[in-house]
Design a protein around this motif. Structure first.
Motif, PDB file in Angstrom:
ATOM      1  N   GLY A 198     -15.979  -0.906  -1.390  1.00  0.00           N
ATOM      2  CA  GLY A 198     -15.683   0.387  -1.980  1.00  0.00           C
ATOM      3  C   GLY A 198     -14.209   0.747  -1.940  1.00  0.00           C
ATOM      4  N   ALA A 199     -13.920   2.042  -2.047  1.00  0.00           N
ATOM      5  CA  ALA A 199     -12.551   2.532  -2.161  1.00  0.00           C
ATOM      6  C   ALA A 199     -11.703   2.200  -0.936  1.00  0.00           C
ATOM      7  N   ASP A 200     -12.271   2.347   0.257  1.00  0.00           N
ATOM      8  CA  ASP A 200     -11.501   2.058   1.470  1.00  0.00           C
ATOM      9  C   ASP A 200     -11.043   0.613   1.500  1.00  0.00           C
ATOM     10  N   HIS A 201     -11.924  -0.275   1.081  1.00  0.00           N
ATOM     11  CA  HIS A 201     -11.578  -1.697   1.042  1.00  0.00           C
ATOM     12  C   HIS A 201     -10.456  -1.952   0.044  1.00  0.00           C
ATOM     13  N   LEU A 202     -10.544  -1.336  -1.142  1.00  0.00           N
ATOM     14  CA  LEU A 202      -9.492  -1.520  -2.139  1.00  0.00           C
ATOM     15  C   LEU A 202      -8.133  -1.097  -1.590  1.00  0.00           C
ATOM     16  N   ARG A 203      -8.110   0.040  -0.929  1.00  0.00           N
ATOM     17  CA  ARG A 203      -6.839   0.517  -0.376  1.00  0.00           C
ATOM     18  C   ARG A 203      -6.340  -0.419   0.732  1.00  0.00           C
ATOM     19  N   PHE A 204      -7.229  -0.906   1.547  1.00  0.00           N
ATOM     20  CA  PHE A 204      -6.833  -1.823   2.621  1.00  0.00           C
ATOM     21  C   PHE A 204      -6.188  -3.076   2.041  1.00  0.00           C
ATOM     22  N   ILE A 205      -6.805  -3.645   1.016  1.00  0.00           N
ATOM     23  CA  ILE A 205      -6.306  -4.882   0.415  1.00  0.00           C
ATOM     24  C   ILE A 205      -4.991  -4.652  -0.324  1.00  0.00           C
ATOM     25  N   PHE A 206      -4.949  -3.617  -1.163  1.00  0.00           N
ATOM     26  CA  PHE A 206      -3.789  -3.429  -2.027  1.00  0.00           C
ATOM     27  C   PHE A 206      -2.627  -2.737  -1.332  1.00  0.00           C
ATOM     28  N   TYR A 207      -2.907  -1.868  -0.384  1.00  0.00           N
ATOM     29  CA  TYR A 207      -1.805  -1.296   0.390  1.00  0.00           C
ATOM     30  C   TYR A 207      -1.089  -2.392   1.158  1.00  0.00           C
ATOM     31  N   ARG A 208      -1.843  -3.383   1.644  1.00  0.00           N
ATOM     32  CA  ARG A 208      -1.252  -4.511   2.357  1.00  0.00           C
ATOM     33  C   ARG A 208      -0.229  -5.232   1.493  1.00  0.00           C
ATOM     34  N   MET A 209      -0.473  -5.254   0.189  1.00  0.00           N
ATOM     35  CA  MET A 209       0.456  -5.916  -0.725  1.00  0.00           C
ATOM     36  C   MET A 209       1.625  -5.018  -1.105  1.00  0.00           C
ATOM     37  N   GLY A 210       1.483  -3.709  -0.865  1.00  0.00           N
ATOM     38  CA  GLY A 210       2.551  -2.786  -1.217  1.00  0.00           C
ATOM     39  C   GLY A 210       2.287  -1.975  -2.460  1.00  0.00           C
ATOM     40  N   PHE A 211       1.023  -1.882  -2.895  1.00  0.00           N
ATOM     41  CA  PHE A 211       0.671  -1.100  -4.073  1.00  0.00           C
ATOM     42  C   PHE A 211       0.174   0.289  -3.674  1.00  0.00           C
ATOM     43  N   ASN A 212       0.295   1.250  -4.605  1.00  0.00           N
ATOM     44  CA  ASN A 212      -0.243   2.581  -4.380  1.00  0.00           C
ATOM     45  C   ASN A 212      -1.503   2.791  -5.223  1.00  0.00           C
ATOM     46  N   ASP A 213      -2.094   3.985  -5.153  1.00  0.00           N
ATOM     47  CA  ASP A 213      -3.368   4.242  -5.835  1.00  0.00           C
ATOM     48  C   ASP A 213      -3.260   4.048  -7.343  1.00  0.00           C
ATOM     49  N   GLN A 214      -2.189   4.543  -7.934  1.00  0.00           N
ATOM     50  CA  GLN A 214      -2.012   4.390  -9.384  1.00  0.00           C
ATOM     51  C   GLN A 214      -1.942   2.914  -9.765  1.00  0.00           C
ATOM     52  N   GLU A 215      -1.225   2.138  -8.994  1.00  0.00           N
ATOM     53  CA  GLU A 215      -1.085   0.720  -9.297  1.00  0.00           C
ATOM     54  C   GLU A 215      -2.400  -0.028  -9.096  1.00  0.00           C
ATOM     55  N   ILE A 216      -3.191   0.393  -8.117  1.00  0.00           N
ATOM     56  CA  ILE A 216      -4.502  -0.219  -7.897  1.00  0.00           C
ATOM     57  C   ILE A 216      -5.381  -0.047  -9.135  1.00  0.00           C
ATOM     58  N   VAL A 217      -5.409   1.172  -9.670  1.00  0.00           N
ATOM     59  CA  VAL A 217      -6.245   1.442 -10.847  1.00  0.00           C
ATOM     60  C   VAL A 217      -5.711   0.697 -12.062  1.00  0.00           C
ATOM     61  N   ALA A 218      -4.401   0.667 -12.221  1.00  0.00           N
ATOM     62  CA  ALA A 218      -3.823  -0.059 -13.355  1.00  0.00           C
ATOM     63  C   ALA A 218      -4.182  -1.533 -13.303  1.00  0.00           C
ATOM     64  N   LEU A 219      -4.066  -2.145 -12.125  1.00  0.00           N
ATOM     65  CA  LEU A 219      -4.426  -3.560 -11.997  1.00  0.00           C
ATOM     66  C   LEU A 219      -5.906  -3.800 -12.279  1.00  0.00           C
ATOM     67  N   VAL A 229     -14.241   5.634  -9.994  1.00  0.00           N
ATOM     68  CA  VAL A 229     -14.615   6.938 -10.566  1.00  0.00           C
ATOM     69  C   VAL A 229     -15.229   7.876  -9.529  1.00  0.00           C
ATOM     70  N   THR A 230     -15.712   7.325  -8.423  1.00  0.00           N
ATOM     71  CA  THR A 230     -16.278   8.196  -7.383  1.00  0.00           C
ATOM     72  C   THR A 230     -15.213   8.684  -6.410  1.00  0.00           C
ATOM     73  N   ASP A 231     -14.093   7.973  -6.326  1.00  0.00           N
ATOM     74  CA  ASP A 231     -12.986   8.408  -5.483  1.00  0.00           C
ATOM     75  C   ASP A 231     -12.080   9.317  -6.316  1.00  0.00           C
ATOM     76  N   PRO A 232     -11.865  10.560  -5.903  1.00  0.00           N
ATOM     77  CA  PRO A 232     -11.108  11.519  -6.719  1.00  0.00           C
ATOM     78  C   PRO A 232      -9.689  11.068  -7.061  1.00  0.00           C
ATOM     79  N   LYS A 233      -8.997  10.457  -6.119  1.00  0.00           N
ATOM     80  CA  LYS A 233      -7.615  10.049  -6.372  1.00  0.00           C
ATOM     81  C   LYS A 233      -7.534   8.885  -7.344  1.00  0.00           C
ATOM     82  N   PHE A 234      -8.480   7.976  -7.260  1.00  0.00           N
ATOM     83  CA  PHE A 234      -8.536   6.883  -8.238  1.00  0.00           C
ATOM     84  C   PHE A 234      -8.950   7.418  -9.609  1.00  0.00           C
ATOM     85  N   ARG A 235      -9.918   8.313  -9.641  1.00  0.00           N
ATOM     86  CA  ARG A 235     -10.488   8.787 -10.902  1.00  0.00           C
ATOM     87  C   ARG A 235      -9.435   9.452 -11.802  1.00  0.00           C
ATOM     88  N   VAL A 236      -8.499  10.137 -11.192  1.00  0.00           N
ATOM     89  CA  VAL A 236      -7.436  10.765 -11.982  1.00  0.00           C
ATOM     90  C   VAL A 236      -6.787   9.749 -12.913  1.00  0.00           C
TER      91      VAL A 236
END
Length: 312
Positions: free
Chosen positions: A137-158, A234-241
């Motif tokens: 879920g969302a927590d996992h996505l942030r754990f993986i992509f934050y480790r690479m240096g990406f933010n929420d907007q970049e996660i959704v774009a990718l 879409v269930t995570d508010p910050k990603f959904r934006v």
């Protein structure tokens, strides 16, 4: 054989490899994008290890990661290009193929810079488990992509890369395409995420995904699917934006995707003022290209879906 450094010639030969009538949906483009993405997505900012510089997937330690199942086909499709241009490194070839494929399939032009060096052995191959697990879920996505240096907007774009390709039950454990036309780059992935009703479905393997049950579908029609990580967008508010922004504005999505994909394939790379990469493997400076490998897709034997943890 082309002149060393003639990347335009390499681009033309990558384009010539895209049409594959007997593979998936008739194009190698999606698997080229996934190859570039997975070659770079192993980067860890804290330890400054992994990333596209090195082409570690040539070794079993990385290539045999279940998250990379199926990418042996993409690598094999590019071997004729390597044969014509033996001077190019695999790390440059794979990342360039992803950028070329995106543009050829109707996507934005991705800025790409050459100079990556192939690892001379597997001593610097990053550990497995750094790529996203589509079952999370969302927590996992942030754990993986934050480790690479990406933010929420970049996660959704990718994540918009899921406009391309499909899942395979014998690779990731998931099954089906995300969109109606999986060989055409667009923002349809985001539109479908928001506009369709996605129902949970457990596959015979026991793996859970989400599907759209089309009331007008005929028997035998293929269902569109989404991963749990997709639904988290879409269930995570910050990603959904950002999902909503990209669904409404294709130009914005294309602009953001081009920037974040260019950033992805540059992770861990350090360049001097002239643009030359300075962190090479066992060689100070220089452009170290690994010898050509087989034109035949080789990789770990196919696993039964029940044994595969899905990492896409």
């Amino acid at each position: 054989m082309s002149r060393t450094g003639d990347y335009d010639a390499v681009r033309r030969d990558i384009v010539a490899q895209l049409k594959k009538p007997d593979y998936d949906d008739g194009s190698a483009g999606p698997v080229f994008v996934r190859l570039a993405w997975h070659s770079a997505g192993t980067y860890d900012a804290e330890s400054d290890t992994g990333g596209s510089n090195g082409a570690g997937m040539r070794y079993e330690a990385e290539g045999g990661d279940p998250a990379n199942a199926g990418l042996q086909h993409g690598r094999a499709f590019l071997e004729p290009v390597k044969e014509k241009h033996p001077w190019i490194t695999y790390s440059d070839l794979w990342t360039l193929a992803g950028a070329v494929a995106i543009e050829e399939m109707g996507g934005p032009k991705v800025q790409w810079k050459p100079g990556r060096t192939d690892l001379v052995d597997d001593s610097k191959v990053p550990p497995r488990g750094r790529l996203p697990d589509g079952a999370q879920g969302a927590d996992h996505l942030r754990f993986i992509f934050y480790r690479m240096g990406f933010n929420d907007q970049e996660i959704v774009a990718l994540a918009g890369g899921h406009n391309l390709g499909r899942c395979h039950i014998d690779r990731s454990g998931f099954q089906g395409p995300w969109v109606n036309n999986p060989t055409r780059f667009s923002n349809q992935f985001f539109k479908l995420l928001l506009r369709l009703e996605w129902s949970p479905k457990t596959l015979p393997s026991g793996i859970k995904q989400f599907v759209y049950v089309d009331p007008d579908a005929e028997e035998g029609d293929e269902q569109l699917m989404m991963l749990p990580t997709d639904i988290a967008l879409v269930t995570d508010p910050k990603f959904r934006v950002w999902v909503e922004k990209y669904a409404e504005d294709k130009d914005l999505f294309f602009d953001h995707f081009a920037k974040v994909f260019a950033k992805l394939v540059e992770l861990g790379i350090r360049r001097n003022e002239q643009g030359a990469i300075v962190n090479t493997d066992n060689v100070k400076g220089g452009y170290v290209s690994a010898p050509k490998k087989s034109n035949t897709a080789t990789g770990p034997p196919k696993k039964q879906a029940a044994e595969v943890r899905a990492r896409l």
